[in-house]
Design a protein around this motif. Structure first.
Motif, PDB file in Angstrom:
ATOM      1  N   SER A  82       6.027 -34.392 -18.471  1.00 54.05           N
ATOM      2  CA  SER A  82       6.255 -34.581 -19.258  1.00 54.05           C
ATOM      3  C   SER A  82       5.490 -34.778 -20.177  1.00 54.05           C
ATOM      4  CB  SER A  82       7.077 -36.147 -18.694  1.00 54.05           C
ATOM      5  OG  SER A  82       8.060 -36.157 -17.891  1.00 54.05           O
ATOM      6  N   PHE A  83       3.597 -34.641 -19.757  1.00 55.10           N
ATOM      7  CA  PHE A  83       3.090 -35.019 -20.706  1.00 55.10           C
ATOM      8  C   PHE A  83       2.100 -33.251 -21.402  1.00 55.10           C
ATOM      9  CE2 PHE A  83      -1.852 -34.406 -21.158  1.00 55.10           C
ATOM     10  CZ  PHE A  83      -1.975 -35.456 -22.364  1.00 55.10           C
ATOM     11  N   ASP A  86       5.057 -32.772 -24.078  1.00 53.33           N
ATOM     12  CA  ASP A  86       4.975 -33.718 -25.184  1.00 53.33           C
ATOM     13  C   ASP A  86       3.309 -33.194 -25.706  1.00 53.33           C
ATOM     14  OD1 ASP A  86       6.959 -35.098 -23.888  1.00 53.33           O
ATOM     15  OD2 ASP A  86       6.012 -36.502 -23.231  1.00 53.33           O
ATOM     16  N   GLY A 259      13.220 -35.711 -24.078  1.00 55.87           N
ATOM     17  CA  GLY A 259      11.969 -35.472 -24.025  1.00 55.87           C
ATOM     18  C   GLY A 259      11.729 -34.957 -25.003  1.00 55.87           C
ATOM     19  N   GLU A 262       9.244 -35.585 -28.192  1.00 57.25           N
ATOM     20  CA  GLU A 262       8.873 -36.796 -28.035  1.00 57.25           C
ATOM     21  C   GLU A 262       6.820 -36.385 -27.976  1.00 57.25           C
ATOM     22  OE1 GLU A 262       7.804 -39.968 -24.711  1.00 57.25           O
ATOM     23  OE2 GLU A 262       8.189 -37.664 -23.209  1.00 57.25           O
ATOM     24  N   TYR A 267       4.610 -40.361 -25.645  1.00 52.36           N
ATOM     25  CA  TYR A 267       4.340 -40.566 -24.885  1.00 52.36           C
ATOM     26  C   TYR A 267       3.106 -42.112 -24.473  1.00 52.36           C
ATOM     27  CZ  TYR A 267       2.906 -38.883 -19.696  1.00 52.36           C
ATOM     28  OH  TYR A 267       2.358 -39.514 -17.991  1.00 52.36           O
TER      29      TYR A 267
END
Length: 306
Positions: A82-83, A86, A259, A262, A267
């Motif tokens: 996810s990071f 992002d 996401g 995002e 985040y």
């Protein structure tokens, strides 16, 4: 014999006056120093400390019982899909948003500087209005406009096109969010470029015209080189804004769908919201490092060369 003309002032007599000036200077500086210390310096140092621990929301009652984890939170970020997603989203914000904002701002500045004579102040005010407009109200309008049954799709339907659900499409939500960011910030670029254009001496253009240089050659060989300091400033300001973009994705999509919109700042906010204070602090310092590195590169590439 050597005569002494006039009274002599002892060397130590000047010190109280200098001390008073220093005290007055510190007195005027104290409010800013206090605010900076309480709201910037101390929180920054505390966040750096948090990023090196496993502090969570459940540890607030016993903050001294947290464990020191070193760079474990930073390594966790590099392993978090996810990071990383992002980070790519943030890079996309910068890669698309900054050139568009600068291009529109520069074009409008050229028009206002040379093409429009009447109502120049009115146009400048209208173009700058998005900068000072409340972003929450604007986001609500954009949400309605880009809804499945919103204004944009109604206009498309009137000309025979079926409009998509913009904010719920993983491929279309990002362009809408970037468009909102560009709409909000092109006014800043326009005003700064316009100030730079008005600082260029007219004698330079007159001499170039006498030498047979047309508008395009004047733009390429006179305007753009002389605007390099302004271009650097606008580029750095906009890049820092888009690297830290938060309002637009938060208010329009809250980082969704899935996401796709995002940013790193969002985040960080979401991690803080679920109580992952250590991870959130680490993400904020990664963003700070990214902003610093990009700014250094921009200064080296765009600074005027003698």
């Amino acid at each position: 014999m050597t005569a002494t003309i006039g009274p002599t002032t002892p060397r130590g007599a000047r010190r109280p006056r200098g001390a008073r000036r220093t005290a007055v200077a510190w007195l005027f500086l104290a409010p800013f120093a206090l605010v900076f210390l309480l709201y910037t310096a101390i929180p920054t140092v505390a966040a750096l400390g948090f990023s090196l621990t496993d502090l969570r929301g459940t540890d607030l009652r016993h903050p001294l019982a947290v464990n020191f984890t070193g760079i474990q939170n930073y390594l966790r970020l590099l392993e978090d899909p996810s990071f990383l997603r992002d980070m790519l989203n943030t890079v996309l914000f910068v890669a698309v948003g900054v050139p568009l904002t600068m291009g529109i701002g520069f074009a409008l500045a050229l028009v206002l500087n040379s093409g429009i004579r009447r109502l120049r102040g009115t146009f400048r005010t209208v173009f700058f209005a998005p900068v000072v407009t409340n972003v929450v109200a604007v986001a609500m309008i954009w949400q309605y406009a880009f809804n499945a049954n919103g204004t944009v799709n109604k206009v498309l339907g009137a000309v025979g096109f079926a409009g998509p659900n913009w904010l719920d499409d993983t491929h279309l939500a990002m362009p809408v969010v970037i468009a909102l960011g560009v709409w909000r910030n092109f006014g800043i670029a326009m005003v700064l470029f316009l100030a730079g254009l008005q600082a260029v001496p007219h004698d330079v253009y007159e001499a170039a015209s006498l030498d047979g240089a047309g508008r395009w050659r004047q733009l390429r060989h006179i305007t753009l080189p002389l605007l390099m300091p302004t271009t650097l400033m606008v580029s750095v300001l906009l890049t820092v804004f888009y690297l830290q973009v938060f309002d637009e994705p938060y208010l329009l999509t809250d980082g969704g769908p899935l996401g796709s919109t995002e940013s790193v700042a969002l985040y960080t906010y979401h991690q803080f919201g679920v109580g992952e204070f250590g991870v959130s602090s680490a993400a904020s310092f990664v963003m700070l490092l990214l902003v610093t590195l990009v700014s250094i590169v921009q200064f080296r590439m765009l600074r005027p060369r003698t």
